[in-house]
Write a protein that holds these residues in place. Sequence first.
Motif, short mmCIF file in Angstrom:
data_model
loop_
_atom_site.label_atom_id
_atom_site.label_comp_id
_atom_site.label_asym_id
_atom_site.label_seq_id
_atom_site.Cartn_x
_atom_site.Cartn_y
_atom_site.Cartn_z
N SER A 61 -1.92 3.67 -10.12
CA SER A 61 -1.57 2.54 -9.25
C SER A 61 -2.76 1.91 -8.56
O SER A 61 -2.61 0.92 -7.86
CB SER A 61 -0.56 3.01 -8.19
OG SER A 61 -1.14 3.99 -7.35
N LEU B 72 6.21 2.75 -3.51
CA LEU B 72 6.56 2.49 -4.91
C LEU B 72 7.95 3.02 -5.23
O LEU B 72 8.73 2.35 -5.93
CB LEU B 72 5.52 3.14 -5.83
CG LEU B 72 4.08 2.60 -5.71
CD1 LEU B 72 3.15 3.37 -6.64
CD2 LEU B 72 4.04 1.11 -6.03
N ARG C 271 1.20 3.97 0.02
CA ARG C 271 1.75 4.04 -1.33
C ARG C 271 2.57 5.30 -1.56
O ARG C 271 3.15 5.46 -2.63
CB ARG C 271 0.61 3.98 -2.36
CG ARG C 271 -0.15 2.68 -2.37
CD ARG C 271 -1.33 2.75 -3.35
NE ARG C 271 -2.04 1.49 -3.40
CZ ARG C 271 -1.80 0.53 -4.30
NH1 ARG C 271 -0.86 0.72 -5.20
NH2 ARG C 271 -2.48 -0.60 -4.29
N SER D 238 -4.55 5.32 1.00
CA SER D 238 -3.44 5.43 0.05
C SER D 238 -2.14 5.88 0.71
O SER D 238 -1.17 6.15 0.01
CB SER D 238 -3.81 6.42 -1.06
OG SER D 238 -4.16 7.68 -0.52
#
Length: 218
Positions: free
Chosen positions: A15, A70, A66, A63
């Motif tokens: 990603s 998602l 995330r 990060s």
Amino acid sequence: MIALLLRDIRLSMRSGGGFGLALAFFLIVIVLVPFGVGPETSVLGTIAPGILWVGALLACLLSLDRIFALDYDDGSLDLMATSPLPLEGVVVVKALAHWITTGVPLTLIAPVLALLLNLPQDGYFWLLVTLAIGTPALSIIGTFGAALTVGLKRGGLLLSLLVLPMYVPTLIFGAEALRRGMRGMEAGVPLLFLAAISLAALALLPLAAAAAIRINLR
């Protein structure tokens, strides 16, 4: 749980918010510090523990948004909430995947980057130990913050504001243990506090994160 862990690791790699971005940011921070502070090795060696820990802490932030975003966007989080696996277990797996893809690489590369800051030779062992013990707390606390902001549009800034104050104790005890260790002083007390933070976060925050996810999914 193993299948979910492997899935999250693969998603983190693909990603664009995985270990590559965190390592690049960590490298940029460490490289820029000598330009701003100056090339004096004595000064760099003195501030190295704090700079290394601040760099690792900020790299972990990149990060966090995330971790659940998602899964929330594609509906996977709703399926996880109704699966036989308890939502608390999902939170633990998510935190473990974040630590494997972010905390472990940062811990392994930190001694190499410490050369740029002229970290004393006695400090390399303590750098590995403190990061290995402290980075799990960063991932677990970050996962809790991500659970609080899941579903919010542009929640990255809010996530950083929520998580950074909770990171402060880990930063203080991690940098202090490293500083004492590299000077040959007794580092047991801050190291125990650092381990206690990681264990307390592992024991308490998955429950709170699971409750926050259930509320946000309603």
